[in-house]
Design a protein around this motif. Structure first.
Motif, PDB file in Angstrom:
ATOM      1  N   ASN A   1       0.807  -1.206   0.000  1.00  0.00           N
ATOM      2  CA  ASN A   1       0.000   0.000   0.000  1.00  0.00           C
ATOM      3  C   ASN A   1       0.842   1.258   0.000  1.00  0.00           C
ATOM      4  OD1 ASN A   1      -2.595   0.780  -0.118  1.00  0.00           O
ATOM      5  ND2 ASN A   1      -3.163  -0.070   1.861  1.00  0.00           N
ATOM      6  N   THR A   2       1.935   1.205   0.718  1.00  0.00           N
ATOM      7  CA  THR A   2       2.731   2.408   0.906  1.00  0.00           C
ATOM      8  C   THR A   2       4.000   2.343   0.068  1.00  0.00           C
ATOM      9  OG1 THR A   2       1.898   2.681   3.118  1.00  0.00           O
ATOM     10  CG2 THR A   2       3.935   3.815   2.610  1.00  0.00           C
ATOM     11  N   VAL A   3       4.169   3.357  -0.777  1.00  0.00           N
ATOM     12  CA  VAL A   3       5.329   3.407  -1.655  1.00  0.00           C
ATOM     13  C   VAL A   3       6.002   4.765  -1.487  1.00  0.00           C
ATOM     14  CG1 VAL A   3       6.140   3.244  -4.028  1.00  0.00           C
ATOM     15  CG2 VAL A   3       4.141   1.939  -3.323  1.00  0.00           C
ATOM     16  N   ILE A   4       7.284   4.753  -1.182  1.00  0.00           N
ATOM     17  CA  ILE A   4       8.071   5.988  -1.198  1.00  0.00           C
ATOM     18  C   ILE A   4       8.698   6.065  -2.581  1.00  0.00           C
ATOM     19  CG2 ILE A   4       9.896   7.294  -0.035  1.00  0.00           C
ATOM     20  CD1 ILE A   4       7.686   6.461   1.898  1.00  0.00           C
ATOM     21  N   GLY A   5       8.155   6.931  -3.430  1.00  0.00           N
ATOM     22  CA  GLY A   5       8.557   7.006  -4.828  1.00  0.00           C
ATOM     23  C   GLY A   5      10.003   7.403  -5.025  1.00  0.00           C
ATOM     24  N   SER A   6      10.505   7.205  -6.238  1.00  0.00           N
ATOM     25  CA  SER A   6      11.934   7.364  -6.499  1.00  0.00           C
ATOM     26  C   SER A   6      12.404   8.806  -6.376  1.00  0.00           C
ATOM     27  CB  SER A   6      12.261   6.815  -7.881  1.00  0.00           C
ATOM     28  OG  SER A   6      11.466   7.455  -8.832  1.00  0.00           O
TER      29      SER A   6
ATOM     30  N   ILE B   1      11.400  10.915  -4.030  1.00  0.00           N
ATOM     31  CA  ILE B   1      11.047  11.404  -2.690  1.00  0.00           C
ATOM     32  C   ILE B   1      12.215  11.170  -1.727  1.00  0.00           C
ATOM     33  CG2 ILE B   1       9.471  11.090  -0.741  1.00  0.00           C
ATOM     34  CD1 ILE B   1       7.871  12.167  -2.947  1.00  0.00           C
TER      35      ILE B   1
ATOM     36  N   ILE C   1      10.018   6.407  10.203  1.00  0.00           N
ATOM     37  CA  ILE C   1       8.820   5.799   9.632  1.00  0.00           C
ATOM     38  C   ILE C   1       8.438   4.625  10.523  1.00  0.00           C
ATOM     39  CG2 ILE C   1       7.813   4.638   7.649  1.00  0.00           C
ATOM     40  CD1 ILE C   1       9.815   6.032   5.874  1.00  0.00           C
ATOM     41  N   THR C   2       7.208   4.619  11.007  1.00  0.00           N
ATOM     42  CA  THR C   2       6.727   3.485  11.792  1.00  0.00           C
ATOM     43  C   THR C   2       5.399   3.030  11.208  1.00  0.00           C
ATOM     44  OG1 THR C   2       5.643   4.996  13.326  1.00  0.00           O
ATOM     45  CG2 THR C   2       7.796   4.195  13.971  1.00  0.00           C
ATOM     46  N   GLY C   3       5.012   1.788  11.494  1.00  0.00           N
ATOM     47  CA  GLY C   3       3.717   1.361  11.013  1.00  0.00           C
ATOM     48  C   GLY C   3       3.525  -0.130  11.075  1.00  0.00           C
ATOM     49  N   ASP C   4       2.326  -0.548  10.665  1.00  0.00           N
ATOM     50  CA  ASP C   4       1.997  -1.963  10.700  1.00  0.00           C
ATOM     51  C   ASP C   4       1.503  -2.449   9.340  1.00  0.00           C
ATOM     52  OD1 ASP C   4      -0.388  -0.657  10.743  1.00  0.00           O
ATOM     53  OD2 ASP C   4      -0.952  -1.284  12.753  1.00  0.00           O
ATOM     54  N   GLU C   5       2.100  -1.949   8.269  1.00  0.00           N
ATOM     55  CA  GLU C   5       1.819  -2.505   6.954  1.00  0.00           C
ATOM     56  C   GLU C   5       3.091  -2.482   6.097  1.00  0.00           C
ATOM     57  OE1 GLU C   5       0.047   0.860   4.079  1.00  0.00           O
ATOM     58  OE2 GLU C   5      -1.326   0.251   5.653  1.00  0.00           O
ATOM     59  N   ASP C   6       3.021  -3.135   4.942  1.00  0.00           N
ATOM     60  CA  ASP C   6       4.195  -3.249   4.080  1.00  0.00           C
ATOM     61  C   ASP C   6       4.625  -1.874   3.560  1.00  0.00           C
ATOM     62  OD1 ASP C   6       3.931  -5.873   4.478  1.00  0.00           O
ATOM     63  OD2 ASP C   6       3.393  -6.420   2.435  1.00  0.00           O
ATOM     64  N   LEU C   7       5.922  -1.733   3.331  1.00  0.00           N
ATOM     65  CA  LEU C   7       6.466  -0.474   2.829  1.00  0.00           C
ATOM     66  C   LEU C   7       7.439  -0.772   1.698  1.00  0.00           C
ATOM     67  CD1 LEU C   7       6.999   2.651   3.277  1.00  0.00           C
ATOM     68  CD2 LEU C   7       8.801   1.978   4.825  1.00  0.00           C
TER      69      LEU C   7
ATOM     70  N   LEU D   1       8.757  -1.369  11.376  1.00  0.00           N
ATOM     71  CA  LEU D   1       7.513  -1.882  10.801  1.00  0.00           C
ATOM     72  C   LEU D   1       7.166  -3.220  11.428  1.00  0.00           C
ATOM     73  CD1 LEU D   1       8.026  -1.399   6.964  1.00  0.00           C
ATOM     74  CD2 LEU D   1       6.688   0.036   8.463  1.00  0.00           C
TER      75      LEU D   1
ATOM     76  N   THR E   1       6.017   7.821 -10.188  1.00  0.00           N
ATOM     77  CA  THR E   1       6.867   8.351  -9.134  1.00  0.00           C
ATOM     78  C   THR E   1       6.044   8.743  -7.912  1.00  0.00           C
ATOM     79  OG1 THR E   1       6.702  10.523 -10.107  1.00  0.00           O
ATOM     80  CG2 THR E   1       8.624   9.238 -10.705  1.00  0.00           C
ATOM     81  N   ALA E   2       4.754   8.456  -7.938  1.00  0.00           N
ATOM     82  CA  ALA E   2       3.901   8.858  -6.828  1.00  0.00           C
ATOM     83  C   ALA E   2       4.299   8.131  -5.557  1.00  0.00           C
ATOM     84  CB  ALA E   2       2.447   8.566  -7.148  1.00  0.00           C
ATOM     85  N   CYS E   3       4.113   8.826  -4.455  1.00  0.00           N
ATOM     86  CA  CYS E   3       4.436   8.280  -3.146  1.00  0.00           C
ATOM     87  C   CYS E   3       3.134   8.124  -2.386  1.00  0.00           C
ATOM     88  CB  CYS E   3       5.361   9.259  -2.439  1.00  0.00           C
ATOM     89  SG  CYS E   3       5.763   8.817  -0.771  1.00  0.00           S
ATOM     90  N   VAL E   4       2.884   6.952  -1.862  1.00  0.00           N
ATOM     91  CA  VAL E   4       1.665   6.716  -1.092  1.00  0.00           C
ATOM     92  C   VAL E   4       2.063   6.350   0.328  1.00  0.00           C
ATOM     93  CG1 VAL E   4      -0.451   5.389  -0.922  1.00  0.00           C
ATOM     94  CG2 VAL E   4       0.538   5.838  -3.149  1.00  0.00           C
TER      95      VAL E   4
ATOM     96  N   GLY F   1       0.412   4.701   3.307  1.00  0.00           N
ATOM     97  CA  GLY F   1      -0.791   3.923   3.602  1.00  0.00           C
ATOM     98  C   GLY F   1      -1.321   4.138   5.008  1.00  0.00           C
TER      99      GLY F   1
ATOM    100  N   GLY G   1      -1.616   2.331   7.644  1.00  0.00           N
ATOM    101  CA  GLY G   1      -0.905   1.823   8.821  1.00  0.00           C
ATOM    102  C   GLY G   1       0.464   2.436   9.023  1.00  0.00           C
TER     103      GLY G   1
ATOM    104  N   GLN H   1       3.161   5.649   9.828  1.00  0.00           N
ATOM    105  CA  GLN H   1       3.390   6.986  10.396  1.00  0.00           C
ATOM    106  C   GLN H   1       4.792   7.436   9.998  1.00  0.00           C
ATOM    107  OE1 GLN H   1       2.694   4.535  13.274  1.00  0.00           O
ATOM    108  NE2 GLN H   1       0.629   4.611  12.471  1.00  0.00           N
TER     109      GLN H   1
ATOM    110  N   SER I   1      10.941  15.528   1.334  1.00  0.00           N
ATOM    111  CA  SER I   1      11.167  16.464   0.239  1.00  0.00           C
ATOM    112  C   SER I   1      11.306  15.711  -1.066  1.00  0.00           C
ATOM    113  CB  SER I   1      12.417  17.305   0.518  1.00  0.00           C
ATOM    114  OG  SER I   1      13.524  16.467   0.710  1.00  0.00           O
TER     115      SER I   1
END
Lengths: 104, 112
Positions: free
Chosen positions: A3-8, A10, A16-22, A34, B4-7, B9, B11, B13, B19
């Motif tokens: 669900n969570t993607v840190i794009g190229s 960024i 970063i903390t959490g309970d899902e895939d990164l 995580l 290149t979008a950043c999501v 999710g 769960g 933080q 940047s």
């Protein structure tokens, strides 16, 4: 795909903390904590201490990795730091410098 | 959405500085300082406690902090926003909750 993607393009400097895939395709500095899996893709650069269940590295990681289940260093990855996990896989072609602790 | 979008999710933080360029979608929680060249969307359920510098910002969730956008800020009906906004175009929908200053940098005629 997680669900969570840190794009190229960024850059994150912090925690970063959490309970899902990164998925990291960009740059993360600081700390990652995580309850699920972390995927550092080929374009990803992580300068952080990592605590997860699973960590899969295809990119660059500088920092210590602690996983409750598995750490996988894929071919072409570059990792500098200590790894602690019950299961550790290092593929042919991976670059790694550091300590491995499988808790045996 | 571009690749290149950043999501961020539900769960997840993030605390610290964020940047770069590319779009950002926040469904989780983001604290700190954000400076992006493109579009930031805070989804319903997402929380942002940060000063934001961006081109365009769409708020559907909760946000606290100052906003500096060089194109547009849009606050939808489900959003709760506290902080000052500085942007040439600001849209606030019916039902949105907002507290703070808005500065649109509109050139006013001299005779007012």
């Amino acid at each position: 795909m997680a669900n969570t993607v840190i794009g190229s393009s960024i850059i994150i400097d912090g925690e970063i903390t959490g309970d899902e895939d990164l998925v990291v395709q960009g740059t993360v500095k600081g700390k990652i904590q995580l309850k699920e899996s972390l995927y550092v893709e080929a374009s990803g650069k992580v300068e952080a201490d990592i605590e997860t269940q699973n960590t899969e590295v295809s990119g660059e990681v500088t920092g210590n990795i602690t996983a409750s289940d598995k750490v996988e260093l894929k071919t072409q990855c570059r990792v500098i730091g200590d790894i602690k996990a019950p299961r550790i896989l290092i593929a042919d072609g991976a670059s790694f410098k550091g300590n491995v602790d499988m808790d045996v | 959405m571009s690749d290149t979008a950043c999501v961020i999710g539900k769960g997840i933080q993030i605390r610290g500085n964020l940047s770069g360029s590319g779009d950002l979608v926040v469904e989780g929680r983001l604290e700190g300082h954000v400076a992006l060249e493109d579009h930031i969307i805070v989804e319903e359920g997402g929380t942002v406690v940060a000063d934001i510098e961006t081109r365009e910002l769409t708020l559907n969730g909760k946000m606290s902090g100052n906003i500096n956008a060089n194109e547009r800020v849009s606050i939808s009906s489900s959003a709760t926003v506290m902080g000052d906004i500085r942007a040439p175009r600001v849209v606030i929908e019916d039902g949105a909750r907002f507290r703070g200053n808005i500065e649109m940098e509109v050139p006013l005629p001299d005779n007012i």
